[in-house]
Design a protein around this motif. Structure first.
Motif, short mmCIF file in Angstrom:
data_model
loop_
_atom_site.label_atom_id
_atom_site.label_comp_id
_atom_site.label_asym_id
_atom_site.label_seq_id
_atom_site.Cartn_x
_atom_site.Cartn_y
_atom_site.Cartn_z
N GLN A 135 0.83 -1.21 0.00
CA GLN A 135 0.00 0.00 0.00
C GLN A 135 0.86 1.25 0.00
O GLN A 135 0.50 2.27 -0.62
CB GLN A 135 -0.92 -0.03 1.22
CG GLN A 135 -1.98 1.05 1.25
CD GLN A 135 -2.85 0.94 2.48
OE1 GLN A 135 -2.36 0.70 3.58
NE2 GLN A 135 -4.16 1.14 2.31
N GLY A 157 -4.24 2.24 -7.16
CA GLY A 157 -5.06 1.62 -6.11
C GLY A 157 -4.77 0.17 -5.87
O GLY A 157 -5.40 -0.47 -5.01
N SER A 158 -3.82 -0.42 -6.63
CA SER A 158 -3.51 -1.84 -6.45
C SER A 158 -2.91 -2.11 -5.07
O SER A 158 -3.11 -3.18 -4.49
CB SER A 158 -2.56 -2.32 -7.54
OG SER A 158 -1.35 -1.58 -7.52
N ASP A 191 -3.83 -0.72 -2.31
CA ASP A 191 -4.96 -0.89 -1.39
C ASP A 191 -5.58 -2.28 -1.52
O ASP A 191 -5.99 -2.89 -0.53
CB ASP A 191 -6.02 0.18 -1.66
CG ASP A 191 -5.53 1.57 -1.31
OD1 ASP A 191 -4.65 1.67 -0.42
OD2 ASP A 191 -6.00 2.53 -1.94
N THR A 192 -5.64 -2.76 -2.76
CA THR A 192 -6.19 -4.11 -2.99
C THR A 192 -5.34 -5.16 -2.30
O THR A 192 -5.85 -6.07 -1.64
CB THR A 192 -6.27 -4.41 -4.50
OG1 THR A 192 -7.06 -3.41 -5.14
CG2 THR A 192 -6.87 -5.78 -4.74
N TYR A 228 -3.47 -4.69 0.23
CA TYR A 228 -3.67 -4.52 1.67
C TYR A 228 -4.96 -5.23 2.11
O TYR A 228 -4.98 -5.96 3.11
CB TYR A 228 -3.73 -3.04 2.02
CG TYR A 228 -4.13 -2.79 3.46
CD1 TYR A 228 -3.21 -2.89 4.49
CD2 TYR A 228 -5.45 -2.45 3.77
CE1 TYR A 228 -3.59 -2.67 5.81
CE2 TYR A 228 -5.84 -2.23 5.08
CZ TYR A 228 -4.90 -2.35 6.10
OH TYR A 228 -5.28 -2.14 7.40
N ASP A 229 -6.04 -5.00 1.38
CA ASP A 229 -7.32 -5.60 1.76
C ASP A 229 -7.27 -7.12 1.70
O ASP A 229 -7.75 -7.82 2.61
CB ASP A 229 -8.43 -5.10 0.83
CG ASP A 229 -8.69 -3.61 0.99
OD1 ASP A 229 -8.34 -3.07 2.06
OD2 ASP A 229 -9.23 -2.99 0.05
N ILE A 230 -6.66 -7.64 0.63
CA ILE A 230 -6.54 -9.10 0.52
C ILE A 230 -5.67 -9.66 1.63
O ILE A 230 -5.96 -10.71 2.20
CB ILE A 230 -5.98 -9.48 -0.87
CG1 ILE A 230 -6.99 -9.12 -1.96
CG2 ILE A 230 -5.63 -10.96 -0.93
CD1 ILE A 230 -6.46 -9.32 -3.37
#
Length: 960
Positions: free
Chosen positions: A270, A282-283, A285-286, A288-290
C-alpha cells in the motif's frame, strides 16, 4: 571392592583408561561442541519473539520497551554464542555435518537458524532503526538477504533430502517438526514486509516486497500440505509420545506468521506501489485488503489448532523437558503477533486485549522454559546429538567396516545418562538382546558403559545379556561358562546397584537392577538354578506391580515367567497351559494391545514362543507379521515369524521368513563378529528353511539350505567346547541326508561320504548310515542294507546323551525314530509286511513322544512312509487315519503334533479318498492339494518316495 575396582573389572582396560580415551570427545567443552545440534537456535526463536511482543504490545509502556531491549540484547548474545559453537562443531568434526543433514529428526531443525536470525532482524527494525538511523536499515536489509538465502536452501533442500537420502519414513513416525524447514520461508517473508516499509529506496523496497510474496507463496501452501498430513497422522495414530507432545503447537507457526506476514506485506505494498507506479492505481490498497482477509482466515484456522494443541497438553498431563519445549513460545508468539496486527488494522479492542493476554502467556512460558533450559545446560543433559551414533560406532567398533550400523528399527528406552553415545549403545544392546543375539548385546552394553562409566543401566544390560534366556537356560551353561558369567554379571550388578542408589531420578532402573540380581547365584550359597528362576520371577512381579505400563518391564516379567518352563509352556497332548503361561498372557496381551505395542521387538518375539505350542497358534499371526519388519537386521526375529507360519501350515511364508533371516545373517557375519551362539542361530535359520522347503516339496530350496548348514557348522567351529557347540548344533548336519531321503535321491545318498572326525560328528555319521540303509532297502539291495543297519546301530550307540537334536530333544531319542524307520523299511523290502508296519507304527509313536521343537527334531514325518506303504498294500482305511492325523484333521489328535497343509500328507489323503470312493471328500481336499503342489518343484506322486508303485489314477473319479 570399591566402585573404581568394579569398573576396572567389568570394563576392559579399566574405567580410568576409558575415561582418558573418551575424555577428548565426551567430556568438557568438546562434548558440548560435538553435541550442539541446530535445535539450540529454537532458543533464539523463542527469545526473539518474546522481545518482539513486549516491544509491540497493544497496551505498552516505556518500562516494557526497555525490557524488550534487554531481551533483544540477550538474544543477540545467544545467537553469536550459538553460531560460534556451530562453526566450531563443523570445523572440528566435519563428518558430523553430513550425518546431521541426513538425520530424520535433527536435520529438520536447520530451519531454526534463519528463523532465529529473523527475530533479530525484526528487532533491529523496531529498536535500532529509530535510534541509529538509515545505516541500520541497510544493515538489517543485508542480514535479511542472507536470511532469505539460508531459508530458501533449507525449505527447498530438506524436503528433497527427505525424499532421496533418508530411510523409508512411515506416517506413524511423522512429526510436526516437518514444518520447521518450510516455515523459515514464511518467517523471512514476514521480515521482508517489515523491512520494506522502512527502506528509504522505493525500488529496493519493491524488490523486497516481490521476493517476500514469493517466499510466502512457497512456504504457506507447502506448510498447509504438511499440516493436512500431520492431521491425518493424528487421526490415524492418535497423539504423539509425551516426549514430543509439545510439538503439536508447531502448526501455529505457519498459520500465525503467515497471517502476520501477509498483512505486513499488504501494508508495505500500500505504501510502496504508488511510489514506484507498480500495477494500476489503487492496487496497493487491494493488496492490503486481501492481506487482511487472508490474515484473518489463517488466524481463524490457528484458533482451531490452538485448541487442539492445548487440549493435547492437558490430556498428557506430565511430560519430560527437552529443547522441544521451545515450541511453546515461538508458534504461540507468532500467532499472537497476528492477533495484535489484526487488532491494529481493524482496529479492534477484542483483538488488542486478546493479543495482550496471549503476550503475557508467551512471556510466562518463555521464563518457564528458560529456567528449565538453564538447568539442562548446567547438568549438561540437553547436550545430546543422536546422529553422532553413526560416527561413534566407526570409532568404537573396528569391525564396522562400512560405517553404517545395522538397522535395528526405532525402539528406544530412555535411561539415566547425559552421554548420547551411552544411550545409543544401550538401545542397541537392548535391541540385540531382545533379538536373542545376546553376545552382540553384551558388546553394545559394554560400549555404553565405556561411553558413560557412571551409567547404571549399561551394567544392568551387560548382566542381562550374559545371563540365562529362553533358549539358553541355566542348565545349558557348562561349568566354565557358568563361573565366568556369574562372576562378570555379579560385579556388573553390584556396580549398577551402587550407581543407581546415588540417583533418585530413575527409581524403576534401581528396581530392575535389584530384580536382576536375584537371577544370579550368590557366592557361598547352595546352587539351586531352578530356585533362581523363580526368585527372579518374584522380583520382576514386584517391579511389574510398581510399573505395569512400562513396556520393558512387561517384556522382562513375561520372559522371566517363560524361563521357568522353557519349551514346556503348554501340554501339547491336552492343550492345557502351564500356570506361568496364563500369567504371562495376562501381562503381555494387554501391553500388545496398547498403542505401539505391536512395534515392541520383545513383545511379538515372546508372544510367538508363548503361543507356538498352544492348540491355537494362529492367535500369534499378527505378532509374526510384525516381526517381519520391526528389526530389519535382527535375523532371529525375522526367523521367528516362521514358527507361526509352520504351525499354521504356511510353509511358503516360513521359507521366505528364513530366507530374509539368512540374508540378515550374511550381513551380520560379513563383519567378522565372533558371536558363537548366534552362529548356531544362523544354522537354525537354514535348518528351518530346509524343513519348510521339504514340506513344500521343493527340492532345490531344501537342498541348498542343507548345504548352507554344512558351510556354517564347520568341524573347527564344532570343536569349541565351551559352550559345547557339537552337543548343541552338530545334529543340524543331519538335514542333508533327510533331504535326500525325502526326495528319493537314492543314488546321491549312496555317494555320501562319512565325516572324517566320526567322534565329533557322531550323529551325522548315524544319519548318513540311516539314509544309506533306506536307499539300499528301496533299491532292493537287502543284504547291503542289513549290514548298514548294523553300522547304524553302532553309530547310534556312539552318540552321547548330551548331544541335542532340535532343542530340547536328545539326539539319541531322535535316532530311535530313525532306527524304527530303517527297520520298518528293511522288513518291508523283505516282504514281511506285519513286522514292517509294526516298526513304522513304532516310529510314529517315538516321533510323537519327542518334545516339542520348531522345526521338529524329526523333519520327515514317519506317517508319510507308513501311510504310503499302507496304501501300496491296499490298507486304505488305516492309511486314511494316518494322513488325517498328519494333517491335523482327525478329531482329538493334538494340533501341534500335526503338519498342517503339507503337500505329502495332502496327496496321501486325497489318494485315500479316491481309492475308497469318497468323491465329495476327494473334491474337497483336492483344491488344497493342488495349491500345495504349486510350490513343489518335483512331481509329488506319493506321500513317500519309498513307495515304488503308481499312485492314484489322475483320470479317476475327480477327473472329467
Amino acid at each position: 571392592m570399591s566402585l573404581r575396582d568394579n569398573k576396572n573389572k567389568v570394563l576392559p582396560g579399566g574405567s580410568e583408561a576409558i575415561q582418558e580415551t573418551n575424555s577428548k570427545h565426551n567430556h568438557g567443552w568438546r562434548r558440548i561442541v560435538r553435541n550442539f545440534t541446530p535445535a539450540w537456535f529454537s532458543v533464539n526463536m523463542g527469545t526473539g519473539i518474546t522481545s518482539i511482543l513486549l516491544n509491540t504490545l497493544p497496551y505498552n509502556g516505556r518500562w516494557l520497551y526497555w525490557i524488550s531491549v534487554v531481551i533483544f540484547a540477550l538474544n543477540v548474545l545467544l545467537f553469536i554464542i550459538f553460531l560460534t559453537i556451530t562453526i566450531l562443531r563443523y570445523v572440528l568434526y566435519p563428518k558430523i555435518f553430513y550425518l546431521m543433514v541426513t538425520h530424520p529428526t535433527q536435520s529438520l531443525f536447520l530451519g531454526t537458524f534463519p528463523m532465529g536470525l529473523a527475530t533479530i532482524i525484526n528487532m533491529i527494525c523496531y529498536v535500532c532503526v529509530p535510534a541509529w538511523g538509515d545505516w541500520t536499515v541497510y544493515f538489517a536489509w543485508g542480514l535479511w538477504i542472507a536470511d532469505v538465502v539460508v531459508s530458501v536452501m533449507t525449505c527447498f533442500g530438506m524436503p528433497f533430502i527427505m525424499m532421496t537420502q533418508m530411510a523409508d519414513i512411515e506416517l506413524q513416525t511423522m512429526g510436526a517438526a516437518w514444518l520447521l524447514p518450510i516455515v523459515s520461508c514464511v518467517v523471512a517473508a514476514a521480515s521482508g514486509g517489515i523491512i520494506a516499509e522502512i527502506l528509504p529506496n522505493a525500488q529496493y523496497a519493491l524488490g523486497t516486497i516481490v521476493v517476500s510474496y514469493v517466499l510466502w507463496g512457497v512456504g504457506v501452501p507447502l506448510a498447509m500440505m504438511v499440516i493436512v498430513i500431520y492431521l491425518m497422522r493424528l487421526m490415524l495414530y492418535k497423539l504423539p509420545a509425551k516426549a514430543v507432545i509439545v510439538s503439536t503447537f508447531l502448526p501455529l507457526g505457519p498459520l500465525g506468521q503467515g497471517g502476520f506476514g501477509i498483512q505486513k506485506l499488504g501494508m508495505a505494498a500500500q505504501k510502496v506501489f504508488p511510489l514506484t507506479g507498480t500495477l494500476r492505481s489503487g492496487s496497493g490498497d487491494t493488496f492490503y485488503d486481501i492481506g487482511f482477509l487472508i490474515g484473518l482466515l489463517l488466524w481463524s484456522f490457528g484458533c482451531l489448532w490452538l485448541f487442539f494443541a492445548v487440549a493435547a497438553i492437558i490430556r498428557s498431563k506430565k511430560f519430560p523437558f527437552n529443547l522441544g519445549w521451545w515450541a511453546f513460545t515461538f508458534p504461540l508468539g507468532v500467532f499472537t503477533t497476528c492477533t495484535n496486527q489484526l487488532g491494529r488494522e481493524m482496529p479492534s479492542r477484542f483483538f488488542r486485549v486478546l493479543g495482550t493476554i496471549l503476550s503475557v502467556c508467551v512471556l510466562l512460558l518463555w521464563i518457564l522454559v528458560s529456567l528449565f533450559t538453564l538447568k539442562g545446560v548446567f547438568n549438561r543433559s540437553l547436550f545430546v546429538a543422536p546422529c553422532l551414533g553413526d560416527l561413534q560406532e566407526s570409532a568404537i567398533d573396528p569391525q564396522n567396516k562400512g560405517g553404517d550400523y545395522y538397522n535395528l528399527g526405532t525402539y528406544h528406552r530412555p535411561i539415566n545418562t547425559t552421554v548420547s553415545d551411552a544411550q545409543l549403545w544401550f538401545d542397541r544392546g537392548l535391541q540385540w538382546s531382545y533379538s536373542f543375539n545376546h553376545e552382540e548385546g553384551a558388546r553394545c552394553f559394554k560400549t555404553a558403559a565405556e561411553s558413560d562409566p557412571n551409567c547404571a543401566m549399561a551394567y544392568w544390560g551387560l548382566a542381562y545379556a550374559l545371563g540365562p534366556n529362553y533358549n539358553k537356560a541355566w542348565s545349558r551353561f557348562d561349568q566354565g561358562d557358568l563361573d565366568e558369567t556369574v562372576e562378570t554379571a555379579s560385579v556388573a550388578l553390584k556396580l549398577a546397584q551402587e550407581l543407581s542408589q546415588k540417583s533418585e531420578k530413575a527409581p524403576i532402573e534401581y528396581a530392575l537392577i535389584k530384580a536382576l540380581a536375584a537371577r544370579f547365584p550368590v557366592k557361598g550359597m547352595p546352587l539351586d538354578l531352578n530356585a533362581l528362576n523363580h526368585a527372579y520371577v518374584n522380583e520382576m512381579r514386584s517391579v511389574y506391580t510398581l510399573s505395569p505400563d512400562d513396556p520393558d518391564v512387561v517384556a522382562l516379567f513375561t520372559e522371566a515367567l517363560m524361563c521357568t518352563r522353557p519349551r514346556d509352556l503348554w501340554n501339547v497332548k491336552t492343550g492345557e497351559p502351564a500356570g506361568c503361561t496364563v500369567e504371562a498372557r495376562q501381562a503381555l496381551e494387554p501391553a500388545m494391545a496398547r498403542k505401539g505395542g505391536m512395534e515392541h521387538p520383545a513383545f511379538c518375539h515372546l508372544y510367538i514362543h508363548l503361543m507356538e505350542m498352544s492348540p491355537f497358534p494362529e492367535i500369534a499371526l499378527k505378532a509374526a507379521d510384525s516381526l517381519r519388519r520391526v528389526v530389519p537386521d535382527g535375523s532371529h526375529l525375522l526367523h521367528m515369524a516362521s514358527h507361526i507360519d509352520i504351525a499354521c501350515g504356511d510353509y511358503r511364508g516360513a521359507l521366505m521368513a528364513n530366507d530374509a533371516a539368512i540374508l540378515a545373517d550374511n550381513k551380520f557375519f560379513a563383519r567378522e563378529h565372533s558371536s558363537v551362539m548366534y552362529t548356531m542361530y544362523r544354522a537354525h535359520n537354514a535348518y528351518a528353511k530346509s524343513y519348510a522347503a521339504i514340506m513344500l516339496g521343493n527340492f532345490t530350496e531344501a537342498h541348498s539350505a542343507a548345504r548352507v548348514i554344512g558351510e556354517i557348522l564347520t568341524p573347527s567351529l564344532l570343536s569349541v567346547t565351551s559352550p559345547p557347540l557339537a552337543d548343541w548344533a552338530e545334529a543340524y548336519l543331519g538335514v542333508l541326508p533327510h533331504v535326500l531321503v525325502r526326495f528319493g535321491r537314492w543314488n546321491d545318498i549312496l555317494q555320501l561320504d562319512l565325516p572324517e572326525d566320526t567322534t565329533l560328528l557322531c550323529s551325522t555319521v548315524a544319519m548318513v548310515y540311516y539314509a544309506k540303509g533306506i536307499a539300499l532297502s528301496v533299491l532292493g539291495r537287502i543284504e547291503e542294507a542289513q549290514q548298514i543297519l548294523l553300522q547304524f546301530r553302532a553309530a547310534h550307540a556312539a552318540v552321547p546323551a548330551s548331544r541335542l537334536g532340535s532343542l530340547p530333544s536328545r539326539e539319541i531319542d531322535v535316532l530311535q525314530v530313525a532306527a524304527a524307520m530303517l527297520e520298518g523299511e528293511l522288513e518291508y523290502r523283505k516282504g514281511r509286511y506285519l513286522l514292517a508296519f509294526s516298526s513304522l507304527r513304532k516310529a510314529v509313536e517315538l516321533e510323537d513322544a519327542l518334545p516339542y521343537a520348531d522345526p521338529p527334531a524329526w523333519i520327515q514325518p514317519s506317517r508319510h512312509a507308513l501311510g504310503a506303504l499302507l496304501l501300496e498294500q491296499n490298507h486304505v482305511a488305516e492309511a486314511e487315519i494316518v494322513f488325517r492325523e498328519d494333517l491335523g484333521l482327525k478329531p482329538g489328535f493334538p494340533r501341534r503334533r500335526a503338519r498342517l497343509n503339507n503337500v505329502w500328507g495332502l496327496h496321501g489323503l486325497y489318494e485315500c479318498f479316491v481309492r475308497s470312493g469318497k468323491e465329495p471328500e476327494a473334491l474337497f481336499i483336492r483344491t488344497q492339494r493342488d495349491l500345495a503342489m504349486a510350490s513343489a518343484d518335483i512331481p509329488v506322486t506319493a506321500a513317500c518316495f519309498c513307495r515304488l508303485s503308481n499312485s492314484v489314477d489322475e483320470a479317476g473319479c475327480c477327473r472329467q
